[in-house]
Design a protein around this motif. Structure first.
Motif, short mmCIF file in Angstrom:
data_model
loop_
_atom_site.label_atom_id
_atom_site.label_comp_id
_atom_site.label_asym_id
_atom_site.label_seq_id
_atom_site.Cartn_x
_atom_site.Cartn_y
_atom_site.Cartn_z
N ALA A 104 0.65 -1.19 -0.12
CA ALA A 104 0.14 0.05 0.08
C ALA A 104 0.85 1.33 0.01
N GLN A 105 0.59 2.37 -0.94
CA GLN A 105 1.40 3.59 -0.82
C GLN A 105 0.42 4.56 0.09
N PRO A 106 1.33 5.45 0.42
CA PRO A 106 2.60 5.79 0.19
C PRO A 106 3.72 4.95 0.94
N ALA A 107 3.06 4.28 2.19
CA ALA A 107 4.24 3.49 3.03
C ALA A 107 5.18 2.74 2.46
N ALA A 108 4.69 2.00 1.43
CA ALA A 108 5.72 0.97 0.88
C ALA A 108 6.81 1.46 0.08
N ASP A 146 -1.04 -5.71 -2.17
CA ASP A 146 -0.57 -6.22 -3.19
C ASP A 146 -0.21 -5.34 -4.44
N TYR A 147 -0.42 -3.88 -4.41
CA TYR A 147 -0.28 -3.07 -5.42
C TYR A 147 1.18 -2.95 -5.75
N TYR A 148 1.66 -3.25 -6.98
CA TYR A 148 3.00 -3.23 -7.57
C TYR A 148 3.42 -2.07 -8.14
N CYS A 149 4.56 -1.47 -7.96
CA CYS A 149 5.25 -0.19 -8.59
C CYS A 149 6.60 -0.65 -8.63
N GLU A 150 7.28 0.52 -9.05
CA GLU A 150 8.65 0.27 -9.09
C GLU A 150 9.52 1.94 -9.09
N ILE A 151 10.80 1.66 -8.25
CA ILE A 151 11.73 2.73 -8.14
C ILE A 151 12.93 2.59 -9.13
N TRP A 152 13.12 3.62 -10.02
CA TRP A 152 14.09 3.48 -10.88
C TRP A 152 15.17 4.49 -10.61
N LEU A 153 16.23 4.09 -9.81
CA LEU A 153 17.47 4.94 -9.52
C LEU A 153 18.48 4.64 -10.36
N PRO A 154 18.98 6.13 -11.08
CA PRO A 154 20.11 5.93 -12.11
C PRO A 154 21.24 5.66 -11.78
N VAL A 155 22.20 4.59 -12.05
CA VAL A 155 23.24 4.29 -11.63
C VAL A 155 24.39 4.26 -12.59
N VAL A 156 25.76 4.27 -11.94
CA VAL A 156 26.85 3.72 -12.80
C VAL A 156 27.52 2.85 -11.74
N LYS A 157 28.45 1.97 -12.54
CA LYS A 157 29.19 1.17 -11.65
C LYS A 157 30.30 1.93 -10.89
#
Length: 160
Positions: A104-108, A146-157
C-alpha cells in the motif's frame, strides 16, 4: 530487495511540478499531499497521455540542490504527444537500478526509498548517477496491499 539493472530510453515527461525539501523528512509528508490534491481528471489525463509507458503515472525527483536540500517532484506521464498547458521535462536515456515495490502506498514506496539508501547503495557495486529518480506507478489501487510499482534509480558502476 528485488532489483535488476536496466537501460531505459530517453523520453519526455509532462505533468505537474512542485518544489520540496528533504529536511526533517518533510518530503515524506508533503509529496503524498501533492498526490492527494491531484484531481481525478488530471490523473486520468496523465494516464491517457502516457504512451511511452502506457497506463502509468510517474513520480519524478529532479533538479536536486544538495545545499538547500530541495528538489523538484513531478507527477507526470511519459509521452510523445505535444502539450502546451503542462510543464515538460526531458529525461535522457540511462542505466537504472529498478527496484520492485509491493504494498500500500505511500508507505511501501517510502520504506523502499529508505532501504535503498541505507542498505542497497552502500553494499552494491553501483553509485547514483546524475539524472532523475523515478517512481513508476501503473494504474491500479495504490492503497491495496498487493499494489506493484517500481523505483528507478539512475546508476553507474563504482570504480574499483
Amino acid at each position: 530487495m528485488k532489483v535488476k539493472i536496466e537501460e531505459k530510453p530517453a523520453f519526455t515527461a509532462v505533468g505537474f511540478r512542485g518544489r520540496f525539501t528533504s529536511k526533517d523528512g518533510a518530503n515524506f509528508r508533503d509529496i503524498p499531499k501533492m498526490w492527494d490534491n491531484l484531481s481525478k481528471h488530471d490523473y486520468e489525463r496523465l494516464l491517457t497521455l502516457s504512451d511511452v509507458f502506457p497506463q502509468t503515472v510517474l513520480g519524478i525527483c529532479a533538479n536536486e540542490d544538495s545545499e538547500t536540500e530541495t528538489f523538484d517532484y513531478w507527477i507526470a506521464g511519459a509521452t510523445t504527444a505535444q502539450t502546451s498547458d503542462l510543464e515538460q521535462l526531458s529525461i535522457g536515456a540511462a542505466t537504472y537500478a529498478v527496484f520492485a515495490v509491493e504494498g500500500a502506498q505511500p508507505a511501501a514506496v517510502q520504506k523502499a526509498w529508505q532501504d535503498i539508501f541505507a542498505e542497497w547503495l552502500p553494499n552494491s557495486d553501483y553509485k547514483i548517477a546524475n539524472g532523475p529518480q523515478i517512481e513508476y506507478n501503473p494504474d491500479g489501487d495504490a492503497f491495496a496491499e498487493d499494489y506493484y510499482c517500481e523505483i528507478w534509480l539512475p546508476v553507474v558502476k563504482k570504480m574499483k
